[in-house]
Design a protein around this motif. Structure first.
Motif, short mmCIF file in Angstrom:
data_model
loop_
_atom_site.label_atom_id
_atom_site.label_comp_id
_atom_site.label_asym_id
_atom_site.label_seq_id
_atom_site.Cartn_x
_atom_site.Cartn_y
_atom_site.Cartn_z
N MET A 21 -73.07 5.17 -99.37
CA MET A 21 -72.09 4.15 -99.74
C MET A 21 -72.45 2.82 -99.07
SD MET A 21 -67.95 4.25 -99.23
CE MET A 21 -66.92 2.91 -99.82
N PRO A 22 -72.42 1.69 -99.80
CA PRO A 22 -72.77 0.39 -99.20
C PRO A 22 -71.86 0.05 -98.03
CG PRO A 22 -72.64 0.24 -101.60
CD PRO A 22 -72.07 1.57 -101.22
N ALA A 23 -72.38 -0.72 -97.10
CA ALA A 23 -71.58 -1.16 -95.95
C ALA A 23 -70.43 -2.03 -96.43
CB ALA A 23 -72.46 -1.93 -94.98
N LEU A 24 -69.27 -1.83 -95.84
CA LEU A 24 -68.07 -2.57 -96.22
C LEU A 24 -67.72 -3.60 -95.15
CD1 LEU A 24 -65.79 0.28 -97.59
CD2 LEU A 24 -67.30 -1.23 -98.88
N LYS A 25 -67.14 -4.72 -95.59
CA LYS A 25 -66.69 -5.78 -94.69
C LYS A 25 -65.20 -6.02 -94.94
CE LYS A 25 -67.68 -10.02 -95.72
NZ LYS A 25 -68.39 -11.30 -95.93
N LEU A 26 -64.42 -6.01 -93.86
CA LEU A 26 -63.00 -6.28 -93.97
C LEU A 26 -62.79 -7.77 -94.23
CD1 LEU A 26 -60.07 -5.20 -93.73
CD2 LEU A 26 -60.20 -5.70 -91.28
N VAL A 27 -62.17 -8.10 -95.37
CA VAL A 27 -62.02 -9.51 -95.74
C VAL A 27 -60.58 -9.99 -95.67
CG1 VAL A 27 -64.08 -9.55 -97.19
CG2 VAL A 27 -61.90 -8.88 -98.20
N ARG A 28 -59.63 -9.06 -95.68
CA ARG A 28 -58.22 -9.48 -95.67
C ARG A 28 -57.33 -8.33 -95.24
NH1 ARG A 28 -54.48 -10.69 -100.95
NH2 ARG A 28 -52.67 -11.59 -99.89
N THR A 29 -56.28 -8.64 -94.52
CA THR A 29 -55.29 -7.64 -94.11
C THR A 29 -53.91 -8.15 -94.47
OG1 THR A 29 -56.67 -6.88 -92.27
CG2 THR A 29 -54.35 -6.32 -92.19
N LEU A 30 -53.12 -7.32 -95.11
CA LEU A 30 -51.75 -7.65 -95.49
C LEU A 30 -50.81 -6.63 -94.87
CD1 LEU A 30 -49.72 -9.33 -97.16
CD2 LEU A 30 -50.16 -7.77 -99.07
N LYS A 31 -49.87 -7.11 -94.07
CA LYS A 31 -48.93 -6.23 -93.39
C LYS A 31 -47.57 -6.28 -94.07
CE LYS A 31 -51.11 -6.67 -88.84
NZ LYS A 31 -50.91 -7.01 -87.41
N THR A 32 -47.06 -5.12 -94.39
CA THR A 32 -45.69 -5.00 -94.87
C THR A 32 -44.88 -4.25 -93.81
OG1 THR A 32 -46.14 -2.92 -96.04
CG2 THR A 32 -46.49 -4.97 -97.26
N GLU A 33 -43.64 -3.95 -94.11
CA GLU A 33 -42.79 -3.33 -93.09
C GLU A 33 -43.30 -1.95 -92.69
OE1 GLU A 33 -38.12 -2.03 -92.38
OE2 GLU A 33 -38.69 -3.16 -94.17
N ASN A 34 -43.80 -1.18 -93.66
CA ASN A 34 -44.16 0.21 -93.38
C ASN A 34 -45.65 0.52 -93.55
OD1 ASN A 34 -41.42 1.00 -92.95
ND2 ASN A 34 -41.12 0.96 -95.17
N LEU A 35 -46.43 -0.42 -94.08
CA LEU A 35 -47.83 -0.16 -94.34
C LEU A 35 -48.69 -1.37 -94.02
CD1 LEU A 35 -47.73 1.71 -97.79
CD2 LEU A 35 -48.35 2.71 -95.60
N GLU B 214 -64.79 -5.40 -98.80
CA GLU B 214 -65.77 -5.84 -99.80
C GLU B 214 -67.14 -5.25 -99.48
OE1 GLU B 214 -67.74 -10.05 -100.38
OE2 GLU B 214 -65.70 -10.08 -101.18
N ASP B 215 -67.81 -4.71 -100.51
CA ASP B 215 -69.14 -4.16 -100.26
C ASP B 215 -70.21 -5.23 -100.49
OD1 ASP B 215 -69.59 -4.42 -103.00
OD2 ASP B 215 -69.40 -2.29 -103.43
N GLN B 216 -71.46 -4.84 -100.36
CA GLN B 216 -72.56 -5.79 -100.45
C GLN B 216 -72.71 -6.38 -101.85
OE1 GLN B 216 -75.69 -3.23 -99.03
NE2 GLN B 216 -75.40 -3.86 -96.89
N GLU B 217 -72.12 -5.74 -102.84
CA GLU B 217 -72.21 -6.22 -104.22
C GLU B 217 -70.99 -7.04 -104.62
OE1 GLU B 217 -72.72 -2.71 -106.49
OE2 GLU B 217 -74.79 -2.36 -105.84
N GLY B 218 -70.07 -7.25 -103.66
CA GLY B 218 -68.90 -8.07 -103.95
C GLY B 218 -67.72 -7.31 -104.49
N LYS B 219 -67.82 -6.01 -104.62
CA LYS B 219 -66.70 -5.21 -105.11
C LYS B 219 -65.68 -5.03 -103.99
CE LYS B 219 -69.45 -2.60 -108.47
NZ LYS B 219 -69.91 -1.25 -108.88
N VAL B 220 -64.40 -5.12 -104.35
CA VAL B 220 -63.33 -5.05 -103.37
C VAL B 220 -62.64 -3.68 -103.45
CG1 VAL B 220 -61.12 -6.02 -102.62
CG2 VAL B 220 -62.96 -7.54 -103.40
N PHE B 221 -62.41 -3.09 -102.29
CA PHE B 221 -61.71 -1.82 -102.19
C PHE B 221 -60.47 -2.03 -101.32
CE2 PHE B 221 -66.16 -1.07 -102.81
CZ PHE B 221 -66.24 -0.02 -103.71
N VAL B 222 -59.39 -1.37 -101.68
CA VAL B 222 -58.14 -1.50 -100.94
C VAL B 222 -57.83 -0.17 -100.25
CG1 VAL B 222 -55.68 -2.03 -101.05
CG2 VAL B 222 -57.29 -3.19 -102.59
N ARG B 223 -57.53 -0.27 -98.96
CA ARG B 223 -57.11 0.90 -98.20
C ARG B 223 -55.75 0.61 -97.59
NH1 ARG B 223 -62.67 1.84 -94.69
NH2 ARG B 223 -63.98 2.65 -96.37
N LYS B 224 -54.93 1.64 -97.51
CA LYS B 224 -53.64 1.47 -96.87
C LYS B 224 -53.54 2.43 -95.69
CE LYS B 224 -51.20 4.58 -100.06
NZ LYS B 224 -50.07 4.71 -101.01
#
Length: 228
Positions: free
Chosen positions: A1-15, A21-31
């Motif tokens: 799996m390509p190396a991932l870079k954390l580009v943004r963090t969004l905090k809500t009350e519970n999550l 973002e990977d080396q090809e510019g694709k964005v993945f979201v984790r909670k």
């Protein structure tokens, strides 16, 4: 799996939502869940048998990761090792060897607190090596060996030397190894003494399955801090 870079963090009350973002510019979201409050993590460890003397500096915010030596602040090596293990090597086990007074126990308790606070574990249990036999005879240790996320064994080798105690240690290591549940061990003995005192199988398991380090600092933290 390509190396991932954390580009943004969004905090809500519970999550907490993390955008990677990977080396090809694709964005993945984790909670993930937010960190536990520090005092909550301390309270959980207190309930799980962690000694008060090591929890108090964490709770009070007076924990030191450096000590004054010859006019300079010198990093405590045990803390550096435990920090690296918790952040980079976990869920491997940890075998931390070194002389008395080098901060090994405080370091591993602090690492357990950090893992709990970050929700990398939900349960932990602390035993000194001298408590293992009594806990085993009561049936308490067998349950913890199988169930808790992190098992901390402090000062391995200090317990009375006998075939029965060696059997308990081998059963502990073998069961945790089979379940692939980490164990964190501090000891003042060498790798060779572990093999001789218990069985070669114990050391073989730890060689394969543990982040193994020796604290090489040649001074006692207790002596420095008590002399201030």
């Amino acid at each position: 799996m390509p190396a991932l870079k954390l580009v943004r963090t969004l905090k809500t009350e519970n999550l907490i939502w993390e955008y990677w973002e990977d080396q090809e510019g694709k964005v993945f979201v984790r909670k993930r869940l937010p960190d536990l409050p520090s005092d909550t993590a301390v309270s959980i460890l207190r309930e799980q048998g962690f000694p008060e003397k090591y929890l108090e500096p964490i709770e009070r915010g007076t924990l030191r990761s450096t000590v004054p030596l010859k006019g300079e602040e010198v990093p405590i090596e045990a803390f550096e090792i435990a920090r690296k293990w918790a952040k980079e090597k976990f869920p491997l086990s940890l075998l931390l060897l070194g002389s008395v007074g080098t901060g090994k126990t405080q370091a591993v308790v602090t690492a357990a607190w950090w893992l709990l606070k970050k929700r990398k574990i939900a349960t932990a249990r602390f035993y000194s090596a001298m408590e293992l036999r009594a806990a085993f005879d009561k049936g308490e240790l067998q349950k913890d060996i199988k169930e808790v996320d992190l098992l901390v064994i402090d000062d391995l080798g200090r317990e009375y030397r006998s075939d029965y105690n060696a059997y308990i240690v081998e059963a502990l290591i073998t069961t945790r190894y089979d379940l692939q549940k980490p164990v964190c061990i501090t000891a003042n003995i060498t790798f060779e003494e572990i093999a001789n005192r218990y069985t070669p199988r114990v050391l073989d398991r730890l060689r394969e399955w543990a982040y193994r380090r020796i604290v090489k600092q040649n001074f006692s933290l207790r002596g420095i801090l008590q002399g201030r």
